[in-house]
Design a protein around this motif. Sequence first.
Motif, PDB file in Angstrom:
ATOM      1  N   LEU A   1       0.825  -1.206   0.000  1.00  0.00           N
ATOM      2  CA  LEU A   1       0.000   0.000   0.000  1.00  0.00           C
ATOM      3  C   LEU A   1       0.862   1.261   0.000  1.00  0.00           C
ATOM      4  N   TYR A   2       2.078   1.118   0.443  1.00  0.00           N
ATOM      5  CA  TYR A   2       3.004   2.255   0.410  1.00  0.00           C
ATOM      6  C   TYR A   2       3.199   2.727  -1.025  1.00  0.00           C
ATOM      7  N   GLN A   3       3.444   1.740  -1.921  1.00  0.00           N
ATOM      8  CA  GLN A   3       3.644   2.072  -3.326  1.00  0.00           C
ATOM      9  C   GLN A   3       2.369   2.660  -3.927  1.00  0.00           C
ATOM     10  N   LEU A   4       1.253   2.086  -3.489  1.00  0.00           N
ATOM     11  CA  LEU A   4      -0.044   2.569  -3.984  1.00  0.00           C
ATOM     12  C   LEU A   4      -0.215   4.052  -3.652  1.00  0.00           C
ATOM     13  N   GLY A   5       0.117   4.380  -2.409  1.00  0.00           N
ATOM     14  CA  GLY A   5      -0.014   5.774  -1.989  1.00  0.00           C
ATOM     15  C   GLY A   5       0.933   6.698  -2.732  1.00  0.00           C
ATOM     16  N   LEU A   6       2.034   6.134  -3.182  1.00  0.00           N
ATOM     17  CA  LEU A   6       2.997   6.960  -3.913  1.00  0.00           C
ATOM     18  C   LEU A   6       2.539   7.231  -5.342  1.00  0.00           C
ATOM     19  N   SER A   7       2.049   6.160  -5.997  1.00  0.00           N
ATOM     20  CA  SER A   7       1.822   6.255  -7.448  1.00  0.00           C
ATOM     21  C   SER A   7       0.380   6.570  -7.837  1.00  0.00           C
ATOM     22  N   CYS A   8      -0.518   5.941  -7.192  1.00  0.00           N
ATOM     23  CA  CYS A   8      -1.917   6.045  -7.670  1.00  0.00           C
ATOM     24  C   CYS A   8      -2.605   7.195  -6.962  1.00  0.00           C
ATOM     25  N   LEU A   9      -2.300   8.393  -7.380  1.00  0.00           N
ATOM     26  CA  LEU A   9      -2.876   9.537  -6.684  1.00  0.00           C
ATOM     27  C   LEU A   9      -4.301   9.820  -7.148  1.00  0.00           C
ATOM     28  N   MET A  10      -4.673   9.149  -8.217  1.00  0.00           N
ATOM     29  CA  MET A  10      -6.034   9.363  -8.726  1.00  0.00           C
ATOM     30  C   MET A  10      -7.045   8.437  -8.054  1.00  0.00           C
ATOM     31  N   LEU A  11      -6.556   7.583  -7.225  1.00  0.00           N
ATOM     32  CA  LEU A  11      -7.429   6.565  -6.638  1.00  0.00           C
ATOM     33  C   LEU A  11      -8.644   7.200  -5.945  1.00  0.00           C
ATOM     34  N   GLU A  12      -9.802   6.723  -6.334  1.00  0.00           N
ATOM     35  CA  GLU A  12     -11.022   7.251  -5.728  1.00  0.00           C
ATOM     36  C   GLU A  12     -11.698   6.219  -4.834  1.00  0.00           C
ATOM     37  N   GLU A  13     -11.537   4.973  -5.198  1.00  0.00           N
ATOM     38  CA  GLU A  13     -12.231   3.944  -4.446  1.00  0.00           C
ATOM     39  C   GLU A  13     -11.246   2.842  -4.071  1.00  0.00           C
ATOM     40  N   LEU A  14     -11.244   2.490  -2.847  1.00  0.00           N
ATOM     41  CA  LEU A  14     -10.341   1.448  -2.382  1.00  0.00           C
ATOM     42  C   LEU A  14     -11.101   0.548  -1.416  1.00  0.00           C
ATOM     43  N   ASP A  15     -11.079  -0.708  -1.727  1.00  0.00           N
ATOM     44  CA  ASP A  15     -11.781  -1.668  -0.883  1.00  0.00           C
ATOM     45  C   ASP A  15     -10.755  -2.589  -0.230  1.00  0.00           C
ATOM     46  N   LEU A  16     -10.615  -2.433   1.054  1.00  0.00           N
ATOM     47  CA  LEU A  16      -9.650  -3.266   1.789  1.00  0.00           C
ATOM     48  C   LEU A  16     -10.367  -4.128   2.824  1.00  0.00           C
ATOM     49  N   THR A  17     -11.649  -4.351   2.572  1.00  0.00           N
ATOM     50  CA  THR A  17     -12.432  -5.139   3.516  1.00  0.00           C
ATOM     51  C   THR A  17     -11.742  -6.479   3.795  1.00  0.00           C
TER      52      THR A  17
ATOM     53  N   SER B   1      -5.311  11.561  -2.016  1.00  0.00           N
ATOM     54  CA  SER B   1      -6.235  12.551  -1.473  1.00  0.00           C
ATOM     55  C   SER B   1      -7.559  12.612  -2.233  1.00  0.00           C
ATOM     56  N   GLU B   2      -7.610  11.927  -3.369  1.00  0.00           N
ATOM     57  CA  GLU B   2      -8.860  11.946  -4.141  1.00  0.00           C
ATOM     58  C   GLU B   2      -9.860  10.903  -3.655  1.00  0.00           C
ATOM     59  N   LEU B   3      -9.467  10.120  -2.703  1.00  0.00           N
ATOM     60  CA  LEU B   3     -10.326   9.018  -2.259  1.00  0.00           C
ATOM     61  C   LEU B   3     -11.745   9.479  -1.940  1.00  0.00           C
ATOM     62  N   VAL B   4     -12.693   8.787  -2.497  1.00  0.00           N
ATOM     63  CA  VAL B   4     -14.093   9.100  -2.253  1.00  0.00           C
ATOM     64  C   VAL B   4     -14.746   7.994  -1.429  1.00  0.00           C
ATOM     65  N   ARG B   5     -14.376   6.768  -1.779  1.00  0.00           N
ATOM     66  CA  ARG B   5     -14.960   5.626  -1.075  1.00  0.00           C
ATOM     67  C   ARG B   5     -13.842   4.775  -0.478  1.00  0.00           C
ATOM     68  N   LEU B   6     -13.977   4.497   0.745  1.00  0.00           N
ATOM     69  CA  LEU B   6     -12.962   3.683   1.401  1.00  0.00           C
ATOM     70  C   LEU B   6     -13.655   2.640   2.267  1.00  0.00           C
ATOM     71  N   LYS B   7     -13.281   1.408   2.040  1.00  0.00           N
ATOM     72  CA  LYS B   7     -13.902   0.340   2.823  1.00  0.00           C
ATOM     73  C   LYS B   7     -12.830  -0.349   3.649  1.00  0.00           C
ATOM     74  N   LEU B   8     -13.034  -0.291   4.928  1.00  0.00           N
ATOM     75  CA  LEU B   8     -12.050  -0.872   5.833  1.00  0.00           C
ATOM     76  C   LEU B   8     -12.712  -1.889   6.753  1.00  0.00           C
ATOM     77  N   GLY B   9     -13.823  -2.387   6.336  1.00  0.00           N
ATOM     78  CA  GLY B   9     -14.553  -3.339   7.157  1.00  0.00           C
ATOM     79  C   GLY B   9     -13.677  -4.528   7.545  1.00  0.00           C
ATOM     80  N   LEU B  10     -13.839  -4.972   8.775  1.00  0.00           N
ATOM     81  CA  LEU B  10     -13.130  -6.145   9.278  1.00  0.00           C
ATOM     82  C   LEU B  10     -11.618  -5.971   9.338  1.00  0.00           C
ATOM     83  N   CYS B  11     -11.152  -4.739   9.166  1.00  0.00           N
ATOM     84  CA  CYS B  11      -9.718  -4.504   9.364  1.00  0.00           C
ATOM     85  C   CYS B  11      -9.529  -4.249  10.849  1.00  0.00           C
TER      86      CYS B  11
END
Lengths: 502, 561
Positions: free
Chosen positions: B394-410, B427-437
Amino acid sequence: MNPTGSLCANNWARSSSLVPPGNGLQTNLSLDPSSFFGVGIETPFKEINQPSPTQCVIPGESKKDVKITDQETSKLQDWDPSAMLNNLSFLEEKIHQLQDVVHMIVNKKFQPFEQPRELVTQEQQLITADLTSIIVQLISTAGSLLPSVRNTVANTSPLIGQLSQLRGINLPFGTGTSSGIQPQNNCENKLFDHSIQNDVPNKCEMEQNHNMEEHEHKDEEDMEEGENLPPGSYEILQLEKEEILAPHTHFCTICGKGFKRDANLRMHMRGHGDEYKTPAALAKPHKETGSEPKLIKRYSCPYGGCKRNKDHKKFQPLKTILCVKNHYKRTHCDKSYTCSRCHTKKFSVIADLKTHEKHCGKDKWLCSCGTTFSRKDKLFGHIALFQGHTPAIPLEENKGLAEPPDRCDAKENSTMVGSMNFCFGSNPSSENGIDNMMDVKGNIDDPINYFSSLNFEGCNFGAFNEFSQPPFEDSDSSFSFLMSGSFNYAPKSGGESCSDNL
Amino acid sequence: MLSESVFCLLTEDLLIRILDRVNSDRKSLRLVCKEFHRVESTTRKTIRILRIEFLLGLLQKYCNIESLDLSVCPRIDDGAVSVLLSHGSVNWTRRIKRLVLSRATGLGYVGLEMLIRACPLLEAVDVSHCCGYGDREASALSCAVRLKELNMDKCLGVTDIGLAKIAVGCSKLESLSLKWCLEISDLGIDLLSKKCLELKFLDVSYLKVTSESLRSIASLLKLEVFIMVGCYLVDDVGLRFLEKGCPLLKAIDVSRCNCVSPSGLLSVISGHEGLEQMDARYCLSELSAPLINGLKNLNHLNIIRINGVRVSDFILQIIGTNCKSLVELGLSKCIGVTNMGIMQVVSGCGNLKTLDLTCCRSITDVAISTIANSCPNLACLKLESCDMVTEVGLYQLGLSCLMLEELDLTDCSGVNDIALKYISRCSELVRLKLGLCTNISDIGLAHIACNCTKLTELDLYRCVRIGDDGLAALATGCNKLTMLNLSYCNRMTDTGLKCISNLGELSDLELRAIPNITSIGIKAVAINCKRLANLDLKHCEKINDSGFWALAFYAQNLLQL
């Protein structure tokens, strides 16, 4: 459908082969209209008017009135002179009209400016169309003479040979197709042919007066064969209206009691004495099979203008007496039997009623046009075929709006139904809905079937028409309406030949 | 006062332009400035009515409305419609082009017909989820002759008859959705394909139609999108009809069609090289070799969803090398997805925006890093149940994918607070799912709250270590949140709820089984969250009548409880 299609194509081909002489005529016409009449109309008229007891003036030939002699009146016993007179005077009127039109054209010719070409061709087409219809009418008029004249035909002339050769061209048409549609088209073909034949010999050799009698015989014979089913000829019988409607056909010679079936009569006869009890008397009157091949009998409907009437230009004979009876009752009589379930559908043949009653209430698929179907796929096929038709939803409220104003009670019915329906619509449980459907069915059937009965009438009437021209439902019914007016079919044939020419 | 006079000087055109620029806060402009109010009342095209009482007034005010949304007014009924229409001076219906009547179950066919007859320009109607609708309602809909778009999802009572009505009445139809209209059969579809030749979009999902329907549908020359999810009676024979038909077909969805095999799908593919979207979720067990070869020809393919299929590295390699323009790839629940496969596919498809790897349990941080490096445009990444993913990936994800709007890490147990810190760079994240984390705490949440201010949906289902502090951070940072799931976060209390009540936009809130919250917290939420529409309080045992009384009084937009 296919055989019809191919036949139609044949017809077209036929009519296109008709065109060359027609063109010739038209060029004639542009030169001198009176000579055109001289060729095109005069001859058939002479031939067919000949037997008429009256004197007929041929309007086309104003300079040369043709007096008609009563040569053959003696031979003709069983045809109706007054009907013939009617027909002839109608034709006369028709020809007068045509004459006026041609006069008009002639007058226009002298005007300084040229007419646009399309207009001229249009006029020509119109005239050809009218002429065709006149010829056809003439022939059908002559057709009524047939049964009486047939016997007199004895002698032949070299011309007949020539004609039969011409007819030979025709024969292939009737061979490959099914007999259901064949007679009609066949007949038409022949009619067209006939008109050609009339033209051909007369144009070739202009000696009309000479050999008149043979000419006539030959034409009549040709005519008769033209109406026949494939080459084997048949006899046309026409029962009288009273005969058709009589409940019984077999009457006891002793007490006068009537029976529907001969067998019943024979059973009855036993009571009149021992001589009727012999096996010979009780046996079926055997058919004389050994004797000369019997003429096939075909029947004509006595109702003038009906397609089943032998005077109709597309005459389709009825096969049996039973057919005649059913046809006559269905088409030309009041529908006195009402369905006891829906109280709307009416029938004139009791068997139809019984058939209907078996299925009454089962035809739940109905179209907005009022036609009902027993199967959903049939309904959908119908809807797919016709523009603007939609399936009607049972218990639909706006059905009431489409009602004609004189059916107030039905309207009330349906609106009542609508409101009922509205009530249960608020809490739609399927069970409830179904119950209601059942309840209301009787009521709602009223207005709907009111339509459908109308529709069915049309269907029955133009049943075979429908097959020849499937896409035009409306025009179809209007045609059949036209046909019921006696001899008023000029528009149709005119239209046809117009389209042929186009 | 000053501002008002300034706006008075501006022409109407300029005001309209200003208004167009102001997207989010029209309401405040409208409320403080007469000019803006006037301009908006004449230019506003769409309106969504929240409460039926205001409908008439609003319609009179906004006289140029083209789109009317009544989907949250289930109370509207025939009587209301007739009142609306009978108010003489009202000619608001004249201009209406779009009607959204989704879930407007109160409306019967009488009212519907009145409404539709009153709107002569109507082009789009949505009656989805009006479960009680039947043929009579369909017949009312068929009065809209100019209709181009119709959504009838889940109109359970509509049969072939109703569909025939619509097919005949609305022959200009271009888009039709019949999802869940279970009564419709082949006959209706056949008629539809004969009458509505303009159809571009057709959804027959879950209908009991057979391959015969596809024969008719194949005759639709303009069809571009065809969706038949869950048509379990359709088989390869039907798909073969499509091979020759529908020349413009761009998207096909045969998900959950159990009788469809790879060869059937292949026939569709071979007939349409311009195919852009192919959905075959849960209908194939594996992709056959010919089908894979067929995929090679689909150069325009944008979207592939082959969820639930057994794939191999080879297949993914084929996809990666041939479908260069791929934008979305759905491999959810696919068996056989490995790091290698993912690396091969993403190396070819650099334009990927959506990648669904739900339940691809064997992928690890290596794959995530590759994804992040290859697909800078990634907007949506679903990694549900990918347990092996940790903060390293996820570190790399945060570095490169700055357009990310939706991330599901349930259900990604590898996600912890550090991971959240890395993610928060998107910072563009609109939907974030962290269920069961279960490993995330208030600290991680604070990172998210600080940086992802655009967040509108957040799922913290069973994040048991989340407490009031995290929620306080959330309430200050992510004030655009509309959906929040806090079910089973049993450490939170009324204090947390009071923080939440600062989220003015909140419309959906799940508080299931939180033992410590009481009526006081609920009351705060009810008072402040004016838009609250869905609230789940199941198993919140300390909430008593006073809480519900508050809800009833304050939360006037509440739809579900």
